[in-house]
Design an enzyme around this catalytic site. Structure first.
Site, PDB file in Angstrom:
ATOM      1  N   ARG A  55      -2.151  11.265   6.286  1.00 42.93           N
ATOM      2  CA  ARG A  55      -2.470   9.916   6.694  1.00 42.93           C
ATOM      3  C   ARG A  55      -1.981   8.926   5.646  1.00 42.93           C
ATOM      4  NH1 ARG A  55      -7.246   6.261   5.098  1.00 42.93           N
ATOM      5  NH2 ARG A  55      -7.185   7.505   3.219  1.00 42.93           N
ATOM      6  N   LEU A  62     -14.778   7.473  -5.846  1.00 36.80           N
ATOM      7  CA  LEU A  62     -13.356   7.141  -5.883  1.00 36.80           C
ATOM      8  C   LEU A  62     -13.035   6.106  -6.955  1.00 36.80           C
ATOM      9  CD1 LEU A  62     -10.677   7.572  -4.249  1.00 36.80           C
ATOM     10  CD2 LEU A  62     -11.242   5.431  -3.122  1.00 36.80           C
ATOM     11  N   PHE A  93       0.839  -1.189   0.000  1.00 36.93           N
ATOM     12  CA  PHE A  93       0.000   0.000   0.000  1.00 36.93           C
ATOM     13  C   PHE A  93       0.875   1.241   0.000  1.00 36.93           C
ATOM     14  CE2 PHE A  93      -4.165   1.939   0.956  1.00 36.93           C
ATOM     15  CZ  PHE A  93      -4.977   0.999   0.355  1.00 36.93           C
ATOM     16  N   HIS A  97      -7.496  12.916  -2.803  1.00 44.45           N
ATOM     17  CA  HIS A  97      -7.178  11.736  -3.598  1.00 44.45           C
ATOM     18  C   HIS A  97      -7.136  12.176  -5.054  1.00 44.45           C
ATOM     19  CE1 HIS A  97      -7.229   7.726  -5.216  1.00 44.45           C
ATOM     20  NE2 HIS A  97      -7.121   7.237  -4.003  1.00 44.45           N
ATOM     21  N   ARG A 120       0.066  10.354  -3.475  1.00 43.44           N
ATOM     22  CA  ARG A 120      -1.233  10.973  -3.751  1.00 43.44           C
ATOM     23  C   ARG A 120      -1.171  12.494  -3.807  1.00 43.44           C
ATOM     24  NH1 ARG A 120      -5.396   7.725   0.264  1.00 43.44           N
ATOM     25  NH2 ARG A 120      -5.196   5.722  -0.796  1.00 43.44           N
ATOM     26  N   GLU A 177      -6.578   3.506  -6.542  1.00 45.53           N
ATOM     27  CA  GLU A 177      -5.187   3.536  -6.945  1.00 45.53           C
ATOM     28  C   GLU A 177      -4.802   2.303  -7.759  1.00 45.53           C
ATOM     29  OE1 GLU A 177      -3.297   6.218  -3.946  1.00 45.53           O
ATOM     30  OE2 GLU A 177      -2.589   4.234  -3.363  1.00 45.53           O
ATOM     31  N   GLN A 219      -6.763  15.525   3.203  1.00 43.63           N
ATOM     32  CA  GLN A 219      -6.137  14.729   2.151  1.00 43.63           C
ATOM     33  C   GLN A 219      -6.970  14.695   0.872  1.00 43.63           C
ATOM     34  OE1 GLN A 219      -5.661  10.251   2.511  1.00 43.63           O
ATOM     35  NE2 GLN A 219      -3.524  10.882   2.511  1.00 43.63           N
ATOM     36  N   HIS A 257     -10.675  13.550   0.467  1.00 41.82           N
ATOM     37  CA  HIS A 257     -10.829  12.139   0.783  1.00 41.82           C
ATOM     38  C   HIS A 257     -10.872  11.889   2.283  1.00 41.82           C
ATOM     39  CE1 HIS A 257     -10.572   7.928  -0.069  1.00 41.82           C
ATOM     40  NE2 HIS A 257      -9.398   7.766   0.493  1.00 41.82           N
TER      41      HIS A 257
HETATM   42  C1  LIG Z   1     -13.825   6.083  -0.617  1.00 42.62           C
HETATM   43  C2  LIG Z   1     -13.000   5.890   0.629  1.00 42.62           C
HETATM   44  C3  LIG Z   1     -12.129   4.824   0.726  1.00 42.62           C
HETATM   45  C4  LIG Z   1     -11.364   4.644   1.882  1.00 42.62           C
HETATM   46  N1  LIG Z   1     -10.510   3.587   1.921  1.00 42.62           N
HETATM   47  C5  LIG Z   1      -9.769   3.391   3.047  1.00 42.62           C
HETATM   48  C6  LIG Z   1      -8.867   2.303   3.112  1.00 42.62           C
HETATM   49  O1  LIG Z   1      -8.723   1.534   2.182  1.00 42.62           O
HETATM   50  N2  LIG Z   1      -8.155   2.117   4.234  1.00 42.62           N
HETATM   51  C7  LIG Z   1      -8.296   2.940   5.315  1.00 42.62           C
HETATM   52  O2  LIG Z   1      -7.636   2.698   6.314  1.00 42.62           O
HETATM   53  N3  LIG Z   1      -9.146   3.980   5.275  1.00 42.62           N
HETATM   54  C8  LIG Z   1      -9.880   4.234   4.175  1.00 42.62           C
HETATM   55  N4  LIG Z   1     -10.730   5.315   4.125  1.00 42.62           N
HETATM   56  C9  LIG Z   1     -10.954   6.100   5.329  1.00 42.62           C
HETATM   57  C10 LIG Z   1     -11.867   5.395   6.320  1.00 42.62           C
HETATM   58  O3  LIG Z   1     -12.824   4.675   5.613  1.00 42.62           O
HETATM   59  C11 LIG Z   1     -12.608   6.347   7.235  1.00 42.62           C
HETATM   60  O4  LIG Z   1     -11.715   7.199   7.835  1.00 42.62           O
HETATM   61  C12 LIG Z   1     -13.318   5.600   8.349  1.00 42.62           C
HETATM   62  O5  LIG Z   1     -14.176   4.646   7.801  1.00 42.62           O
HETATM   63  C13 LIG Z   1     -14.114   6.500   9.259  1.00 42.62           C
HETATM   64  O6  LIG Z   1     -14.826   5.689  10.210  1.00 42.62           O
HETATM   65  P1  LIG Z   1     -15.590   6.280  11.432  1.00 42.62           P
HETATM   66  O7  LIG Z   1     -16.094   5.146  12.231  1.00 42.62           O
HETATM   67  O8  LIG Z   1     -14.743   7.267  12.111  1.00 42.62           O
HETATM   68  O9  LIG Z   1     -16.787   7.109  10.822  1.00 42.62           O
HETATM   69  P2  LIG Z   1     -17.976   6.719   9.829  1.00 42.62           P
HETATM   70  O10 LIG Z   1     -17.863   5.361   9.293  1.00 42.62           O
HETATM   71  O11 LIG Z   1     -18.072   7.841   8.880  1.00 42.62           O
HETATM   72  O12 LIG Z   1     -19.225   6.716  10.769  1.00 42.62           O
HETATM   73  C14 LIG Z   1     -19.758   7.881  11.320  1.00 42.62           C
HETATM   74  C15 LIG Z   1     -20.961   7.519  12.131  1.00 42.62           C
HETATM   75  O13 LIG Z   1     -21.370   8.619  12.884  1.00 42.62           O
HETATM   76  C16 LIG Z   1     -22.733   8.814  12.772  1.00 42.62           C
HETATM   77  N5  LIG Z   1     -23.034  10.219  12.957  1.00 42.62           N
HETATM   78  C17 LIG Z   1     -22.439  11.269  12.365  1.00 42.62           C
HETATM   79  N6  LIG Z   1     -23.000  12.405  12.785  1.00 42.62           N
HETATM   80  C18 LIG Z   1     -23.977  12.073  13.656  1.00 42.62           C
HETATM   81  C19 LIG Z   1     -24.928  12.805  14.417  1.00 42.62           C
HETATM   82  N7  LIG Z   1     -24.996  14.124  14.363  1.00 42.62           N
HETATM   83  N8  LIG Z   1     -25.790  12.125  15.194  1.00 42.62           N
HETATM   84  C20 LIG Z   1     -25.748  10.784  15.255  1.00 42.62           C
HETATM   85  N9  LIG Z   1     -24.874  10.061  14.563  1.00 42.62           N
HETATM   86  C21 LIG Z   1     -24.005  10.684  13.772  1.00 42.62           C
HETATM   87  C22 LIG Z   1     -23.090   8.294  11.416  1.00 42.62           C
HETATM   88  O14 LIG Z   1     -24.420   7.884  11.376  1.00 42.62           O
HETATM   89  C23 LIG Z   1     -22.144   7.125  11.290  1.00 42.62           C
HETATM   90  O15 LIG Z   1     -22.729   5.977  11.862  1.00 42.62           O
HETATM   91  C24 LIG Z   1     -11.480   5.530   2.967  1.00 42.62           C
HETATM   92  C25 LIG Z   1     -12.342   6.605   2.868  1.00 42.62           C
HETATM   93  C26 LIG Z   1     -13.069   6.811   1.696  1.00 42.62           C
HETATM   94  C27 LIG Z   1     -13.887   8.042   1.576  1.00 42.62           C
END
Ligand SMILES: Cc1cc2nc3c(=O)[nH]c(=O)nc-3n(C[C@H](O)[C@H](O)[C@H](O)COP(=O)(O)OP(=O)(O)OC[C@H]3O[C@@H](n4cnc5c(N)ncnc54)[C@H](O)[C@@H]3O)c2cc1C
Ligand code: SF4
Ligand code: F3S
Ligand code: FES
Lengths: 240, 593, 129, 125
Positions: B391, B243, B117, B233, B288, B246, B231, B356
């Protein structure tokens, strides 16, 4: 260009029941149903529907397009030169506009114990060959969009039916070489509202956006349930 | 109004929130854990991650190496004690997920397969086909179902924290299905609300990624740390921002400008590699940020193409052939066909950089604790200090798990020790929110939510984009301030209670504006270039460790403006050094060309 | 609406009795299920034949004549079509219920079975050996 | 753990489904051949009446392999297809919302059992 779309609207605080309204939206080659719905929302901010990822992976945006369950973000206006009628997912109760009550779906999902059951403790990964993985992988791809429930007339006729996605998930864990919970899941599958409500209509698999083939999972489940019945017949009574 | 008491509230049902809820339920089955999420947990943005999750796995790999890659990748702005803890615990967390049923991809002998990666020297990224985030999220969600201690509040939108004398007392939420205000008291609260990519115009994020949790904390005086680091992408689809992974470039895809020229060779990424012979760290396989920056340069030169009003470059995969494409990049073929109506075997895919990931977030210590007692933050909404200025791909999914567990356990311990805060100011805060909500409804004459939101995302794109300078950032900030004034006069036109989508969008926009101000103010204050923050102003185009080897802390003032403070970076074993990349034209990711 | 009432009023339309007419996919499903109706007719013919065979040559001849009657013939042509349609659907479903080999192979194998049985019967009954 | 308390009742459907499936195989593999020879080629004269003479068929059904060939034929071409047919009819009645519940079930499968018994009876006597 502008295209006309028809959308079912329902405001539980004002309307007796849903009715249809016509809207004009701008569309080009890439306009998805989700894009169109967002345009309608700009015209009328009270219009409600669910969406999130807009890339066919979160499972939020299921609607009926001309009577067929579809993901809004993966369905394109270009494919409907004759026009579109967008209604909420069938077989679920409509809460408002295109939002339906998904609670029954989640209840069915939870009922089949969709988690890995294995009492062994350990700090290293299990060994699982690509072949063992391939056995269940397809059934692990469900995004919980619920389209299959709208496609299945047996669910429409009998809302207690556990339904395609839940039964596919049960099958997914039953097939997992790391799992030991099949005996705990079988009673749900063996029951009337388990695999046995399905008559292999097969439309569930046809509409599934992730090619999970829940119909195959359920019907493989029937074979398992039949075997389970034979085995249980030879067990001494009183044994579970 | 509904009132209830739970021992622990987890706000957010993404990877971080679910992991925390499970950890709390396992720590003490007697505790009631509320999992509050504005969407059903499996709709959370974690579901969209494709690539994978990092942990030292192979025998030839080492914790030091993962530590080094992460710290260097962060351009030395990571908290090194946090990175140490992270690399030590990542492996066990991925194993835990395996033992909960995650279908990790395997080698023929049945062991877990790891892949290469960006920015990681050794293969250490675990993946589950091309749907890693999806499988992680669903495994966690399904596992969470077996704990009776976890009570879900699906489709509850948190709009405020209850805080009494610097101690958290619970949250206020709107139940989407009925519009009721719900007051949930708790002994500890964990924020896991994800990032804020949606404050930018072009982004790869889900619609729900609106920075809510960051704003919730900011409004109660908690600092947002390192918010200027956003960041990009290099390859998102124009318009939607979806997206394009890569892997396309890994397979040999090339980037062309409107004249069909492989422009990357002009930006220190050459010499041009022959078609079909991609080389690591060269040309299209450069880092990136460098690729995104090159796009910006091309756009300034007028060499980018146009796709329905969006500036684009072209990702050409044609030479790979139809068969190869269908075999190796089926998802991409589908996405390109669906969303830009292009068959990659026949025509190049229009792409452009898109926001991203937000490196910054709610400031916490290594225990995920914020400056408010009992309030924790984890995942993309938090800045526990792992990512610094940049990151590394696949570190964030592991972060969700490692620190999700930490926060869950700490929150449980705290809930066992403490009692509910009962103070009449809770009732006052609730009443105030109720009053605020009731005056929201009305008619707008000449403004709209969409207009303000679009203005905000465009302003951020222009002011806080790939390259920044003082003038455009100041302009952006002024613009944001005026947008906030417009926002304060804005009304919610939908008078209904049931599933009032307009109301939630309204609240999200308010959160987004606050976060945008924090990003812009932090960016203005950091007068150097580091990681994802690249400035064009004189004397600021390089890293400046003497003045800026520090975290920025954005703190909201009474009047809503943002004050920037600074915090020293914890350095344990790796003193700052040049961030050098590879052998190809000595690509130095930290510097602008 | 009173402020006490939470306003929710989920609307579940009654499940349409004519659901199966709404989509081509459902109509084909019903057609598949309906193949058993002509099947019943043919099974009736066979039971009648078995009875006739037990009653002696005269009755047997009556049965043979019955089978050659135009309306019986036409109905049985319909049954043949139904059985082939059923076979097609059944063969395609089978590999999904019991995935023992690649689906295409299994489908081909099953058709082969049908053809071999048919030829065998024709040879046997028609005395073509 | 959740949902572990009450176990739903086992359905008796596997029995009917097994018979239905076996009948489905017969309907797909055997019936086309039988139909073709007895109901199509014979009326068209492509299989002569001699070949279907009383003696020849009587031998095949009641005497060949101690009569077991006939038994197999009755089972595969009559009994199992009957179960196949009533199973689909039973579910079809439910699909069309015409009838469901124990009465329809007893009538459907009861009919198949009765008819099968008659067919077997005809073979035995
Ligand atoms: C297209 C894409 C690909 C990616 N690929 C990778 C990868 O390959 N490897 C990697 O390590 N990272 C990757 N990332 C980054 C990673 O996916 C995210 O940083 C990570 O999933 C965030 O997880 P989280 O649990 O913090 O938040 P999220 O999964 O965004 O969850 C947020 C939660 O909070 C809740 N919430 C938000 N606001 C409120 C509110 N006001 N009231 C109640 N609930 C609320 C939502 O309902 C949701 O359940 C990628 C990101 C993207 C955009
Ligand atoms: S099985 Fe397919 S259609 Fe059904 S919920 Fe899962 S992904 Fe959706
Ligand atoms: S549509 Fe329904 S009946 Fe079975 S095959 Fe699918 S669940
Ligand atoms: S918006 Fe996520 S599946 Fe359509």
């Amino acid at each position: 260009m502008t295209q006309t779309i028809v959308i079912a609207r329902y405001n539980p605080e004002l309307d007796e029941k849903p009715h249809q309204e016509t809207y004009q939206v701008q569309s080009d080659d890439n306009t998805s149903v989700l894009d169109a719905l967002q345009q309608v929302q700009q015209q009328d901010p009270s219009f409600s529907f669910r969406w999130s990822c807009r890339m066919a992976i979160c499972g939020s945006c299921g609607v009926m397009v001309n009577g067929v369950p579809k993901l809004g973000c993966q369905t394109f206006l270009r494919d409907y030169p004759v026009g579109l009628v967008i209604t909420p997912l069938s077989n679920f109760a409509v809460e408002k506009d295109l939002i339906v009550n998904m609670e029954p779906f989640l209840e069915h999902l939870s009922a089949i114990k969709p988690w890995l059951i294995n009492t062994a403790e350990g700090t290293q990964p299990h060994v699982q060959t690509p072949k063992q993985l391939a056995k269940y992988q397809q059934f692990a791809n469900c995004i919980n969009c619920g389209l299959c429930y709208s496609a299945c007339p047996q669910f429409g006729l009998n809302p207690e039916f556990r339904g395609p996605a839940a039964l596919a998930l049960a099958h997914r864990y039953n097939l997992d070489s790391r799992d030991q919970g099949k005996a705990q899941r079988m009673p749900e599958l063996n029951a009337k509202n388990g695999v046995w409500t399905c008559t292999f209509v097969g439309f569930c698999s046809e509409v599934c956006p992730k090619k999970v083939d829940p119909a195959a999972a359920i019907n493989q489940g029937k074979v398992e349930s039949a075997k389970d019945m034979i085995v249980s017949a030879f067990k001494p009574t009183g044994a579970r | 109004m509904l009132q209830l008491d739970m021992d622990i509230i987890v706000v957010g049902g993404g990877g971080a929130g679910l992991r925390a809820a499970i950890a709390a339920a396992e720590a003490s089955p007697t505790l009631d854990v509320a999992l509050v999420s504005k969407v059903y947990p499996m709709r959370s943005h974690t579901v969209a991650a494709e690539g994978g999750a990092a942990a030292v796995t192979l025998s030839e790999d080492s914790l030091q190496s993962h530590f080094f890659d992460t710290v260097a990748g962060s351009d030395w702005l990571a908290e090194q004690d946090v990175v140490e803890y992270f690399v030590q615990h990542a492996y066990q967390e991925l194993v835990q997920l395996e033992r909960w049923g995650c279908p990790w991809s395997r080698k023929n002998d049945g062991s877990v397969q790891v892949r290469r990666f960006g920015g990681m020297k050794t293969e250490r990224t675990w993946f589950a086909a091309d749907k890693t985030g999806f499988h992680i999220l669903h495994t966690l969600f399904q596992t969470s179902l077996k704990y009776p201690a976890i009570e879900r509040f699906d489709e509850y939108f948190v709009l405020d924290l209850l805080v009494v004398e610097q101690r958290v007392a619970g949250v206020l939420a709107i139940r989407y299905s009925t519009g009721e205000l719900v007051q949930i008291r708790a002994k500890s609260v964990i924020l896991a609300t994800g990032g804020a990519g949606r404050v930018f115009h072009y982004n790869t994020n889900s619609g729900i990624v609106t920075g809510d949790g960051m704003a919730l904390a900011l409004r109660h005086g908690v600092a947002l740390r390192d918010m200027e680091f956003v960041q990009y992408h290099p390859t998102g689809l124009p318009g939607s921002g979806i997206l394009i992974t890569e892997a396309c470039r890994g397979e040999g895809g090339i980037l062309l400008n409107k004249d069909g020229y492989r422009y990357l060779q002009d930006y220190g990424l050459g010499p041009e590699t022959p078609l079909g012979e991609p080389r690591n760290k060269c040309m299209e396989l450069g880092p990136r940020d460098r690729l995104s920056q090159a796009f910006w340069q091309q756009q300034k030169l007028g060499l980018t193409g146009d796709y329905q009003g969006h500036a684009v470059v072209y990702l050409d995969l044609r030479h790979l052939g139809d068969k190869h494409l269908k075999e190796r990049l089926p998802l991409i073929c589908e996405l390109a066909r669906d969303y830009v109506n292009v068959d990659p075997a026949k025509a190049p895919i229009p792409v452009r950089p898109a926001v991203h990931y937000t490196m910054g977030g709610v400031m916490t210590n290594i225990d995920c604790q914020t400056s408010i007692q009992g309030l924790f933050a984890i995942g993309e909404c938090a800045s526990v200090g792992l990512h610094g200025a940049n990151r590394l791909g696949s570190n964030s999914l592991s972060e969700l798990l490692v620190f999700g567990k930490v926060a869950g356990e700490r929150a449980a311990a705290m809930a066992l020790q403490n009692d509910f805060v009962s103070h009449q100011s809770i009732a006052e805060q609730t009443a105030r929110q109720q009053a605020l909500l009731s005056v929201l409804q009305g008619h707008n004459t000449d403004d709209s939510l969409v207009a303000i939101r679009t203005a905000m995302t465009k302003a951020m794109e222009e002011g806080c984009g790939i390259y920044r300078d003082a003038d455009s950032m100041q302009y952006c900030l002024d613009h944001l301030i005026s947008l906030k004034q417009r926002y304060q006069a804005l009304k919610v036109e939908d008078q209904g209670k049931v599933y009032n989508n307009a109301l939630l969008q309204h609240l999200e926009l308010g959160f987004g504006l606050d976060v945008a101000m924090a990003i812009c103010s932090s960016a203005l204050a950091r007068k150097e270039s580091r990681g994802a923050h690249q400035r064009l102003d004189e004397g600021m185009t390089t890293r400046n460790d003497t003045e800026f080897l520090q975290h920025s802390l954005a703190v909201q003032q009474q009047d809503g403006s943002i004050d920037i403070r600074w915090q020293a970076v914890t350095i344990t074993s790796l003193p700052p050094a040049q961030r050098l990349y590879g052998d190809c034209g000595a690509v130095n990711e930290g510097k602008t060309s | 609406m009173s402020s006490e009432h939470n306003g929710r009023r989920p609307y579940l339309p009654p499940f349409r009795r004519d659901w199966w007419l709404q989509l081509r996919f459902y109509r084909l499903y019903m057609l598949r299920e309906a193949t058993v109706l002509p099947l019943l007719f043919f099974v009736g013919c066979l039971i009648y034949g078995l009875y006739s065979l037990g009653q002696g040559p005269a009755q047997w001849q009556l049965w043979l004549d019955f089978m050659a009657q135009p309306w019986v013939f036409v109905l049985n042509l319909l049954t043949l079509a139904a059985s082939l349609f059923h076979a097609k659907t059944f063969f395609e479903l089978f590999p999904r219920v019991m995935p023992l080999a690649p689906p295409r192979l299994m489908i081909a194998g099953q058709w082969l079975g049908t053809v071999v049985v048919a030829i065998g019967l024709i040879v046997l009954l028609g005395g073509y050996l | 753990m959740n949902n572990g308390t009450k176990q739903p009742k086992r359905s008796d459907e596997p029995i009917w489904w097994a018979l239905f499936s076996a009948g489905g195989v017969c309907f797909a593999v055997l019936i086309p051949g039988v139909l073709l020879s007895l109901a199509v080629l014979y009326p068209l004269g492509l299989i002569s009446a001699e070949m279907l003479s009383y003696e020849r068929i009587h031998f095949m059904v009641f005497e060949a392999f101690f009569g077991l060939a006939g038994l197999a034929f009755v089972g595969a071409a009559i009994c199992l297809p009957l179960f196949h047919a009533v199973h689909r009819i039973h579910h079809g009645l439910h699909d069309l919302q015409w009838a469901h519940g124990p009465v329809a079930k007893v009538i459907c499968y009861g009919a198949a059992i009765l008819m099968s018994a008659i067919a077997l009876g005809l073979w035995i006597f």
